[in-house]
Design a protein around this motif. Structure first.
Motif, short mmCIF file in Angstrom:
data_model
loop_
_atom_site.label_atom_id
_atom_site.label_comp_id
_atom_site.label_asym_id
_atom_site.label_seq_id
_atom_site.Cartn_x
_atom_site.Cartn_y
_atom_site.Cartn_z
N ASP A 18 -7.12 -5.01 6.91
CA ASP A 18 -8.26 -5.09 7.82
C ASP A 18 -7.97 -4.37 9.14
O ASP A 18 -8.84 -3.71 9.70
CB ASP A 18 -8.64 -6.55 8.08
CG ASP A 18 -9.25 -7.20 6.85
OD1 ASP A 18 -9.73 -6.48 5.95
OD2 ASP A 18 -9.23 -8.45 6.78
N LEU A 21 -8.33 -0.72 8.60
CA LEU A 21 -9.75 -0.35 8.55
C LEU A 21 -10.33 -0.23 9.96
O LEU A 21 -11.07 0.70 10.25
CB LEU A 21 -10.54 -1.36 7.73
CG LEU A 21 -12.04 -1.09 7.62
CD1 LEU A 21 -12.31 0.24 6.94
CD2 LEU A 21 -12.73 -2.22 6.87
N GLY A 25 -11.94 3.08 11.09
CA GLY A 25 -13.39 2.94 11.24
C GLY A 25 -14.13 2.76 9.94
O GLY A 25 -15.01 1.92 9.85
N THR A 26 -13.81 3.57 8.93
CA THR A 26 -14.49 3.46 7.64
C THR A 26 -13.49 3.60 6.50
O THR A 26 -12.41 4.17 6.66
CB THR A 26 -15.56 4.56 7.46
OG1 THR A 26 -14.91 5.84 7.44
CG2 THR A 26 -16.60 4.52 8.56
N LYS A 27 -13.89 3.09 5.35
CA LYS A 27 -13.06 3.25 4.15
C LYS A 27 -12.98 4.71 3.73
O LYS A 27 -11.96 5.17 3.24
CB LYS A 27 -13.61 2.40 3.00
CG LYS A 27 -13.50 0.92 3.24
CD LYS A 27 -14.13 0.15 2.10
CE LYS A 27 -14.17 -1.33 2.38
NZ LYS A 27 -14.85 -2.07 1.32
N ALA A 28 -14.07 5.43 3.96
CA ALA A 28 -14.09 6.85 3.60
C ALA A 28 -13.06 7.63 4.41
O ALA A 28 -12.37 8.50 3.88
CB ALA A 28 -15.49 7.43 3.81
N GLU A 29 -12.94 7.31 5.69
CA GLU A 29 -11.94 7.98 6.53
C GLU A 29 -10.53 7.60 6.11
O GLU A 29 -9.62 8.43 6.13
CB GLU A 29 -12.17 7.66 8.01
CG GLU A 29 -11.27 8.42 8.95
CD GLU A 29 -11.39 9.94 8.84
OE1 GLU A 29 -10.38 10.62 9.12
OE2 GLU A 29 -12.45 10.45 8.47
N ARG A 32 -9.77 9.76 3.18
CA ARG A 32 -9.49 11.14 3.57
C ARG A 32 -8.07 11.27 4.13
O ARG A 32 -7.35 12.20 3.79
CB ARG A 32 -10.49 11.60 4.63
CG ARG A 32 -11.72 12.20 4.06
CD ARG A 32 -12.60 12.83 5.15
NE ARG A 32 -13.96 12.40 4.91
CZ ARG A 32 -14.59 11.41 5.54
NH1 ARG A 32 -14.01 10.75 6.51
NH2 ARG A 32 -15.82 11.08 5.22
N ARG A 38 -12.18 7.39 -2.69
CA ARG A 38 -12.81 6.24 -2.04
C ARG A 38 -12.76 5.03 -2.96
O ARG A 38 -12.69 3.90 -2.49
CB ARG A 38 -14.24 6.57 -1.67
CG ARG A 38 -14.31 7.56 -0.52
CD ARG A 38 -15.71 7.83 -0.09
NE ARG A 38 -16.45 8.35 -1.24
CZ ARG A 38 -17.64 8.88 -1.18
NH1 ARG A 38 -18.27 8.96 -0.04
NH2 ARG A 38 -18.25 9.32 -2.26
N SER A 42 -11.46 1.30 -2.01
CA SER A 42 -12.29 0.11 -2.27
C SER A 42 -11.53 -0.91 -3.11
O SER A 42 -11.65 -2.12 -2.89
CB SER A 42 -13.58 0.50 -2.98
OG SER A 42 -14.42 1.18 -2.09
#
Length: 85
Positions: A18, A21, A25-29, A32, A38, A42
């Motif tokens: 957490d 994260l 900021g985001t799971k996508a970042e 990357r 992704r 997840s």
């Protein structure tokens, strides 16, 4: 209905995930930066802990204030399987 007990190290792993994260900021970042899908990121949240390989990647990044040991406190031996005794 009884609540499922969480092992202490799992709670530490979840907290580290957490915190990671919040940092990205985001799971996508996160995906990357780790150069992973992704879906993999997840799955970490579903499982409640980051993968061993990703913990090594994030732990070696100079821009992050985390070590691999902080991200995966449940792992005691970080040597590759072939080198463990």
């Amino acid at each position: 209905m009884t609540q499922k007990k969480i092992k202490p190290f799992k709670a530490d792993c979840r907290k580290a995930l957490d915190t990671l994260l919040v940092h990205f900021g985001t799971k996508a970042e996160m995906a990357r930066q780790a150069k992973m899908s992704r879906n993999t990121v997840s799955y970490w949240f579903t499982r409640g802990q980051i993968g061993r390989v990703a913990a090594k990647k994030f732990g070696s990044m100079k821009t992050l204030p985390f070590t691999k040991e902080q991200l995966r406190p449940d792992i005691g031996n970080w040597l590759p399987v072939a080198k463990r005794k």
